[in-house]
Design a protein around this motif. Structure first.
Motif, mmCIF file in Angstrom:
data_model
loop_
_atom_site.group_PDB
_atom_site.id
_atom_site.type_symbol
_atom_site.label_atom_id
_atom_site.label_comp_id
_atom_site.label_asym_id
_atom_site.label_seq_id
_atom_site.Cartn_x
_atom_site.Cartn_y
_atom_site.Cartn_z
ATOM 1 N N VAL A 122 3.985 8.415 -10.344
ATOM 2 C CA VAL A 122 3.361 8.538 -8.998
ATOM 3 C C VAL A 122 4.352 8.193 -8.014
ATOM 4 C CG1 VAL A 122 0.979 8.049 -10.185
ATOM 5 C CG2 VAL A 122 2.489 6.175 -9.390
ATOM 6 N N GLY A 123 3.916 8.442 -6.831
ATOM 7 C CA GLY A 123 4.821 8.083 -5.555
ATOM 8 C C GLY A 123 4.030 7.275 -4.700
ATOM 9 N N LEU A 124 4.727 6.328 -3.854
ATOM 10 C CA LEU A 124 4.348 5.244 -2.924
ATOM 11 C C LEU A 124 5.319 5.248 -1.818
ATOM 12 C CD1 LEU A 124 4.845 1.702 -4.135
ATOM 13 C CD2 LEU A 124 5.793 3.581 -5.545
ATOM 14 N N ASN A 125 4.794 4.645 -0.843
ATOM 15 C CA ASN A 125 5.555 4.267 0.598
ATOM 16 C C ASN A 125 6.214 5.622 1.345
ATOM 17 O OD1 ASN A 125 8.534 3.302 1.273
ATOM 18 N ND2 ASN A 125 6.987 2.011 1.905
ATOM 19 N N TYR A 158 1.614 -4.279 0.127
ATOM 20 C CA TYR A 158 1.212 -4.980 -1.002
ATOM 21 C C TYR A 158 0.432 -4.111 -1.701
ATOM 22 C CZ TYR A 158 -1.461 -8.461 -3.768
ATOM 23 O OH TYR A 158 -2.112 -9.309 -4.733
ATOM 24 N N LEU A 159 -0.664 -3.479 -0.755
ATOM 25 C CA LEU A 159 -1.417 -2.513 -1.377
ATOM 26 C C LEU A 159 -1.143 -1.478 -2.078
ATOM 27 C CD1 LEU A 159 -4.639 -1.569 -1.553
ATOM 28 C CD2 LEU A 159 -4.336 -0.406 0.399
ATOM 29 N N GLN A 160 0.078 -0.752 -1.586
ATOM 30 C CA GLN A 160 0.763 0.260 -2.206
ATOM 31 C C GLN A 160 1.467 -0.012 -3.495
ATOM 32 O OE1 GLN A 160 3.888 1.320 0.780
ATOM 33 N NE2 GLN A 160 2.599 1.965 2.150
ATOM 34 N N GLY A 161 2.105 -1.286 -3.762
ATOM 35 C CA GLY A 161 2.601 -1.526 -5.063
ATOM 36 C C GLY A 161 1.536 -1.771 -6.130
ATOM 37 N N ALA A 185 12.249 -8.422 2.690
ATOM 38 C CA ALA A 185 10.731 -9.119 2.415
ATOM 39 C C ALA A 185 9.756 -8.053 2.397
ATOM 40 C CB ALA A 185 10.545 -9.949 3.859
ATOM 41 N N PHE A 186 9.854 -6.950 2.942
ATOM 42 C CA PHE A 186 8.975 -5.599 2.647
ATOM 43 C C PHE A 186 8.839 -5.374 1.321
ATOM 44 C CE2 PHE A 186 7.893 -1.419 2.270
ATOM 45 C CZ PHE A 186 6.796 -1.301 3.288
ATOM 46 N N TRP A 187 9.917 -5.324 0.725
ATOM 47 C CA TRP A 187 9.966 -4.747 -0.858
ATOM 48 C C TRP A 187 9.408 -5.797 -1.724
ATOM 49 C CZ3 TRP A 187 9.328 -0.076 -1.248
ATOM 50 C CH2 TRP A 187 9.845 0.960 -0.200
ATOM 51 N N GLU A 188 9.526 -7.221 -1.218
ATOM 52 C CA GLU A 188 8.980 -8.177 -2.090
ATOM 53 C C GLU A 188 7.333 -8.011 -2.143
ATOM 54 O OE1 GLU A 188 10.169 -10.486 -4.326
ATOM 55 O OE2 GLU A 188 12.023 -9.122 -3.758
ATOM 56 N N LEU A 189 6.884 -7.547 -0.750
ATOM 57 C CA LEU A 189 5.320 -7.355 -0.881
ATOM 58 C C LEU A 189 4.992 -6.294 -1.791
ATOM 59 C CD1 LEU A 189 4.526 -7.774 2.990
ATOM 60 C CD2 LEU A 189 3.942 -9.328 1.040
ATOM 61 N N VAL A 190 5.653 -5.281 -1.749
ATOM 62 C CA VAL A 190 5.316 -3.896 -2.761
ATOM 63 C C VAL A 190 5.215 -4.642 -4.276
ATOM 64 C CG1 VAL A 190 6.075 -2.027 -3.509
ATOM 65 C CG2 VAL A 190 6.078 -2.202 -1.160
ATOM 66 N N ARG A 191 6.400 -5.344 -4.518
ATOM 67 C CA ARG A 191 6.597 -5.695 -5.784
ATOM 68 C C ARG A 191 5.616 -6.814 -6.229
ATOM 69 N NH1 ARG A 191 12.148 -8.489 -8.156
ATOM 70 N NH2 ARG A 191 11.503 -8.862 -10.422
ATOM 71 N N LYS A 192 5.058 -7.781 -5.255
ATOM 72 C CA LYS A 192 4.030 -8.390 -5.604
ATOM 73 C C LYS A 192 2.583 -7.709 -5.512
ATOM 74 C CE LYS A 192 5.076 -12.765 -3.055
ATOM 75 N NZ LYS A 192 4.697 -13.731 -1.879
ATOM 76 N N GLY A 193 2.549 -6.771 -5.039
ATOM 77 C CA GLY A 193 1.131 -5.998 -5.270
ATOM 78 C C GLY A 193 1.341 -5.391 -6.750
ATOM 79 N N TYR A 211 -0.100 9.966 -4.969
ATOM 80 C CA TYR A 211 0.643 9.397 -3.959
ATOM 81 C C TYR A 211 -0.091 8.259 -3.209
ATOM 82 C CZ TYR A 211 3.657 8.635 0.029
ATOM 83 O OH TYR A 211 4.533 7.909 1.121
ATOM 84 N N PHE A 212 0.744 7.398 -2.817
ATOM 85 C CA PHE A 212 0.103 5.946 -2.113
ATOM 86 C C PHE A 212 0.788 5.665 -0.935
ATOM 87 C CE2 PHE A 212 -1.137 6.112 -6.575
ATOM 88 C CZ PHE A 212 -2.698 6.111 -6.609
ATOM 89 N N GLY A 213 0.354 5.656 0.333
ATOM 90 C CA GLY A 213 1.321 5.235 1.396
ATOM 91 C C GLY A 213 0.535 5.774 2.797
#
Length: 334
Positions: free
Chosen positions: A134-137, A283-286, A63-71, A151-153
């Motif tokens: 770019v990097g995230l999370n 979500y914001l990270q994605g 579910a966590f990565w689904e939020l990243v993907r949605k963003g 980088y975003f996280g």
């Protein structure tokens, strides 16, 4: 209005930008064509969508990565970007997915750095091909050395220390910090941060996050062996909910707190089953990762100047503010 420079290409671009005059003419012909400052408008005029690939280490169905993907998808829709999402929990598999994107000649890549060493070579290949990455999370301490543009996280060490301080304020004395993926630098940094600031005892427990039954059994066993544990800290919403069940099975009075949240975890905080959660806003990270690549390709922007990360957390979710968070969680964005 702003129009693209004729025949100019940003670093790594595979396609020349159309002549400004042609773009302007198209805008006159197409009803409702938006200003060039709009990503969707720019994509409509050129007829040449930017292609971005997001590669994470997330497990399938998490579910966590689904939020990243949605963003990421929300940013792609806004900017008129063609987005591909891929993930592999295995570091070698994730690295190969990045190489696939390089071979495909995409315009930008966003990647997580749970295991930075595995990403160095594919990121270097992307750089050699002129593809910005770019990097995230995860990987806040490694993104620059790995050669990423931005980088975003969340700063996981800072987040961990904040949790340790909160446990002190709550009067806890013995914390069990559960790490569900050995070698994941983000999870290790969180628990190390807790240990650094928490005045009580901090104990690490390594479990297999891919087997929820085994994870629950391991936490139950440890709580039975050490009845002095009065706080279980997990590194994911689903693990927190499992820890609540484990505490009940072990007849332990230990409270549960966690990093990260989902809709079920929000309900648990509201009901008092979980004391608090630390939200890094996936979500914001994605969203920011995809939007940043679009901004770089269309306007040369670099968030943080390429030297500082853009922080998305930590933000504490407790009983006092959970109602507001629940509204967004119900919409599937928190």
């Amino acid at each position: 209005m702003n129009t693209p420079l004729p025949a100019r290409r940003l670093p790594g671009s595979r396609r020349p930008v159309r002549l400004a005059a042609l773009a302007a003419a198209c805008c006159l012909l197409l009803a409702g064509c938006s200003d060039a400052s709009s990503g969707a408008g720019a994509a409509d005029r050129t007829g040449d969508r930017i292609r971005i690939t997001l590669v994470t280490h997330g497990g399938k169905g998490d579910a966590f990565w689904e939020l990243v993907r949605k963003g990421a998808e929300a940013a792609a829709a806004k900017d008129g970007v063609e987005l591909t999402y891929a993930s592999d929990a295995d570091a070698a598999g994730q690295a190969e997915l990045v190489r696939d994107a390089v071979r495909d000649g995409v315009d930008g890549i966003a990647v997580t750095l749970a295991k930075p060493q595995a990403m160095k070579s594919p990121v270097a290949e992307a750089d050699a091909a002129g593809i910005p990455v770019v990097g995230l999370n995860s990987g806040i301490d490694a993104w620059r050395a790995t050669g990423l543009l931005e980088y975003f996280g969340q700063d996981e060490s800072v987040a961990g220390r904040a949790v340790g301080d909160k446990l002190d304020a709550l009067g806890a004395r013995h914390a069990l910090c559960v790490i569900h993926e050995r070698g994941n630098i983000a999870l290790e940094a969180r628990c190390a941060g807790v240990k650094k600031s928490f005045a009580g005892t901090t104990e690490m427990l390594y479990v297999d996050g891919t087997d929820m039954t085994a994870m629950t059994t391991a936490v139950t066993a440890r709580l039975r062996q050490e009845p002095g544990v009065d706080e279980v800290v997990t590194n994911g919403a689903q693990f927190a909910l499992a820890a609540v069940r484990a505490a009940g099975t072990a007849d332990s009075e230990a409270e549960v707190a966690t990093f990260d949240l989902n809709e079920d975890l929000v309900d648990a905080v509201r009901d008092g089953g979980v004391q608090f959660a630390v939200d890094q806003q996936p979500y914001l990270q994605g969203y920011l990762a995809v939007d940043a690549l679009w901004l770089y390709r269309t306007n040369g922007n670099v968030s943080g100047g390429g030297v500082a990360p853009v922080l998305t957390g930590p933000a504490f979710v407790t009983k006092t503010n959970v109602a507001e968070v629940a509204r967004f969680a119900a919409a599937g964005t928190r």
